[in-house]
Design a protein around this motif. Structure first.
Motif, PDB file in Angstrom:
ATOM      1  N   VAL A  33       0.853  -1.290   0.070  1.00 53.12           N
ATOM      2  CA  VAL A  33       0.002  -0.033   0.024  1.00 53.12           C
ATOM      3  C   VAL A  33       0.840   1.267   0.007  1.00 53.12           C
ATOM      4  N   LYS A  34       1.953   1.139   0.882  1.00 57.10           N
ATOM      5  CA  LYS A  34       2.988   2.467   0.941  1.00 57.10           C
ATOM      6  C   LYS A  34       3.459   2.549  -0.386  1.00 57.10           C
ATOM      7  N   GLU A  35       3.976   1.498  -1.270  1.00 63.47           N
ATOM      8  CA  GLU A  35       4.529   1.443  -2.440  1.00 63.47           C
ATOM      9  C   GLU A  35       3.742   2.121  -3.645  1.00 63.47           C
ATOM     10  N   VAL A  36       2.185   1.538  -3.553  1.00 61.81           N
ATOM     11  CA  VAL A  36       1.193   2.198  -4.482  1.00 61.81           C
ATOM     12  C   VAL A  36       1.087   3.545  -4.180  1.00 61.81           C
ATOM     13  N   ARG A  37       0.866   3.931  -2.881  1.00 65.72           N
ATOM     14  CA  ARG A  37       0.519   5.198  -2.567  1.00 65.72           C
ATOM     15  C   ARG A  37       1.497   6.250  -3.092  1.00 65.72           C
ATOM     16  N   ASP A  38       2.840   5.923  -2.665  1.00 69.68           N
ATOM     17  CA  ASP A  38       4.103   6.722  -3.033  1.00 69.68           C
ATOM     18  C   ASP A  38       3.989   6.915  -4.635  1.00 69.68           C
ATOM     19  N   GLU A  39       3.897   5.874  -5.453  1.00 67.63           N
ATOM     20  CA  GLU A  39       3.792   5.971  -6.886  1.00 67.63           C
ATOM     21  C   GLU A  39       2.710   6.680  -7.270  1.00 67.63           C
ATOM     22  N   ALA A  40       1.328   6.548  -6.520  1.00 67.37           N
ATOM     23  CA  ALA A  40       0.357   7.569  -6.958  1.00 67.37           C
ATOM     24  C   ALA A  40       0.734   9.050  -6.774  1.00 67.37           C
ATOM     25  N   LYS A  41       1.206   9.426  -5.796  1.00 67.53           N
ATOM     26  CA  LYS A  41       1.707  10.603  -5.305  1.00 67.53           C
ATOM     27  C   LYS A  41       2.515  11.180  -6.357  1.00 67.53           C
ATOM     28  N   ARG A  42       3.621  10.401  -6.693  1.00 69.32           N
ATOM     29  CA  ARG A  42       4.528  11.049  -7.699  1.00 69.32           C
ATOM     30  C   ARG A  42       3.842  11.025  -9.011  1.00 69.32           C
ATOM     31  N   SER A  43       3.009  10.231  -9.525  1.00 67.50           N
ATOM     32  CA  SER A  43       2.289  10.465 -10.626  1.00 67.50           C
ATOM     33  C   SER A  43       1.402  11.701 -10.739  1.00 67.50           C
ATOM     34  N   VAL A  44       0.846  11.792  -9.623  1.00 68.90           N
ATOM     35  CA  VAL A  44      -0.177  13.135  -9.372  1.00 68.90           C
ATOM     36  C   VAL A  44       0.689  14.190  -9.325  1.00 68.90           C
ATOM     37  N   ARG A  45       1.757  14.243  -8.487  1.00 66.54           N
ATOM     38  CA  ARG A  45       2.639  15.497  -8.737  1.00 66.54           C
ATOM     39  C   ARG A  45       3.036  15.819 -10.115  1.00 66.54           C
ATOM     40  N   GLU A  46       3.490  14.825 -10.824  1.00 68.28           N
ATOM     41  CA  GLU A  46       4.134  14.909 -12.146  1.00 68.28           C
ATOM     42  C   GLU A  46       3.044  15.650 -13.097  1.00 68.28           C
ATOM     43  N   THR A  47       1.624  15.008 -13.207  1.00 74.81           N
ATOM     44  CA  THR A  47       0.599  15.593 -13.756  1.00 74.81           C
ATOM     45  C   THR A  47       0.295  16.920 -13.395  1.00 74.81           C
ATOM     46  N   VAL A  48       0.108  17.448 -12.270  1.00 80.72           N
ATOM     47  CA  VAL A  48      -0.236  18.456 -11.704  1.00 80.72           C
ATOM     48  C   VAL A  48       0.858  19.588 -12.207  1.00 80.72           C
ATOM     49  N   ASP A  49       2.209  19.392 -12.072  1.00 79.88           N
ATOM     50  CA  ASP A  49       3.004  20.155 -12.316  1.00 79.88           C
ATOM     51  C   ASP A  49       3.112  20.418 -13.843  1.00 79.88           C
ATOM     52  N   SER A  50       2.971  19.339 -14.470  1.00 81.35           N
ATOM     53  CA  SER A  50       2.892  19.530 -16.046  1.00 81.35           C
ATOM     54  C   SER A  50       1.885  20.517 -16.407  1.00 81.35           C
ATOM     55  N   THR A  51       0.419  20.232 -15.874  1.00 77.70           N
ATOM     56  CA  THR A  51      -0.466  21.077 -16.349  1.00 77.70           C
ATOM     57  C   THR A  51      -0.584  22.541 -15.814  1.00 77.70           C
ATOM     58  N   VAL A  52       0.177  22.744 -14.598  1.00 71.74           N
ATOM     59  CA  VAL A  52       0.393  23.978 -14.027  1.00 71.74           C
ATOM     60  C   VAL A  52       1.351  24.704 -14.988  1.00 71.74           C
ATOM     61  N   ARG A  53       2.503  24.053 -15.537  1.00 73.31           N
ATOM     62  CA  ARG A  53       3.245  24.760 -16.226  1.00 73.31           C
ATOM     63  C   ARG A  53       2.578  25.198 -17.601  1.00 73.31           C
ATOM     64  N   GLY A  54       1.730  24.232 -18.159  1.00 76.03           N
ATOM     65  CA  GLY A  54       1.011  24.710 -19.302  1.00 76.03           C
ATOM     66  C   GLY A  54       0.256  25.828 -19.208  1.00 76.03           C
ATOM     67  N   GLU A  55      -0.491  25.925 -18.161  1.00 77.01           N
ATOM     68  CA  GLU A  55      -1.336  26.979 -17.796  1.00 77.01           C
ATOM     69  C   GLU A  55      -0.601  28.176 -17.678  1.00 77.01           C
ATOM     70  N   VAL A  56       0.527  28.346 -16.988  1.00 81.11           N
ATOM     71  CA  VAL A  56       1.264  29.539 -16.530  1.00 81.11           C
ATOM     72  C   VAL A  56       2.086  30.020 -17.988  1.00 81.11           C
ATOM     73  N   ARG A  57       2.364  29.051 -18.679  1.00 79.13           N
ATOM     74  CA  ARG A  57       2.979  29.482 -20.121  1.00 79.13           C
ATOM     75  C   ARG A  57       1.755  30.167 -21.021  1.00 79.13           C
ATOM     76  N   ALA A  58       0.663  29.606 -20.961  1.00 85.85           N
ATOM     77  CA  ALA A  58      -0.502  30.375 -21.597  1.00 85.85           C
ATOM     78  C   ALA A  58      -0.813  31.634 -20.916  1.00 85.85           C
ATOM     79  N   ILE A  59      -0.834  31.755 -19.704  1.00 88.61           N
ATOM     80  CA  ILE A  59      -1.101  33.037 -18.964  1.00 88.61           C
ATOM     81  C   ILE A  59      -0.032  33.852 -19.448  1.00 88.61           C
ATOM     82  N   VAL A  60       1.305  33.606 -19.413  1.00 93.10           N
ATOM     83  CA  VAL A  60       2.247  34.679 -19.567  1.00 93.10           C
ATOM     84  C   VAL A  60       2.248  35.003 -21.117  1.00 93.10           C
TER      85      VAL A  60
END
Length: 170
Positions: A40-67
């Motif tokens: 469960v810990k390994e799955v949770r860590d992998e899910a956190k990493r995946s969500v963090r990467e997705t959020v970072d990518s989405t935020v970067r794209g949004e910030v680029r568009a706003i700028v």
């Protein structure tokens, strides 16, 4: 060195005199619970990493568009008193005109504190080169002065000793 581990004691297991486990805990259940917790810990860590990467990518794209949008929209320049100055223009156009003015400038200026400001790229490079060379030269002169002082002192002492001991049979 011999090391013995009593898993029953480590896991808090107790057995009666017949060797039957006392209570509800069993070694197999404890191992399964530990393995499940690890999984469960390994799955949770992998899910956190995946969500963090997705959020970072989405935020970067949004910030680029706003700028990009902010840079392309016109802005109105103002004086220090809040009055409009010139026609509305984009940030990119302001950057372009400032860069063009800097690259084509011909005379140096001074800021309000008297610091020299280069007018173009050539002068900026010359100023930086002058500063680097003068710093290195300053250090070299200091080293040379120290060496000369030491050498002169040694020669003067040697000459004084020779002069004072001349004629003495020592």
């Amino acid at each position: 060195m011999k090391l013995e581990l009593d898993l029953n004691q480590l896991l808090g297991m107790e057995y009666d005199e017949d060797g039957e486990p006392v209570g509800r805990r069993q070694l197999r259940d404890e191992v399964v619970a530990i393995a499940a917790a690890t999984l469960v810990k390994e799955v949770r860590d992998e899910a956190k990493r995946s969500v963090r990467e997705t959020v970072d990518s989405t935020v970067r794209g949004e910030v680029r568009a706003i700028v990009r949008e902010a840079l392309s929209k016109p802005i109105q320049q103002m004086t220090s008193w809040g009055e409009t100055k010139g026609e509305p223009t984009t940030v990119l156009e302001l950057v372009r005109t400032q860069l063009e003015a800097f690259l084509s400038g011909t005379t140096e200026s001074r800021d309000r504190y008297g610091n020299q400001q280069p007018a173009n790229l050539r002068q900026l490079v010359e100023q930086a080169t002058r500063e680097v060379i003068s710093k290195d030269m300053r250090e070299a002169v200091i080293e040379a002065k120290a060496g000369v002082t030491k050498e002169v002192t040694q020669r003067a002492l040697k000459a004084a000793v020779e002069t004072l001991t001349q004629g003495l049979n020592v």
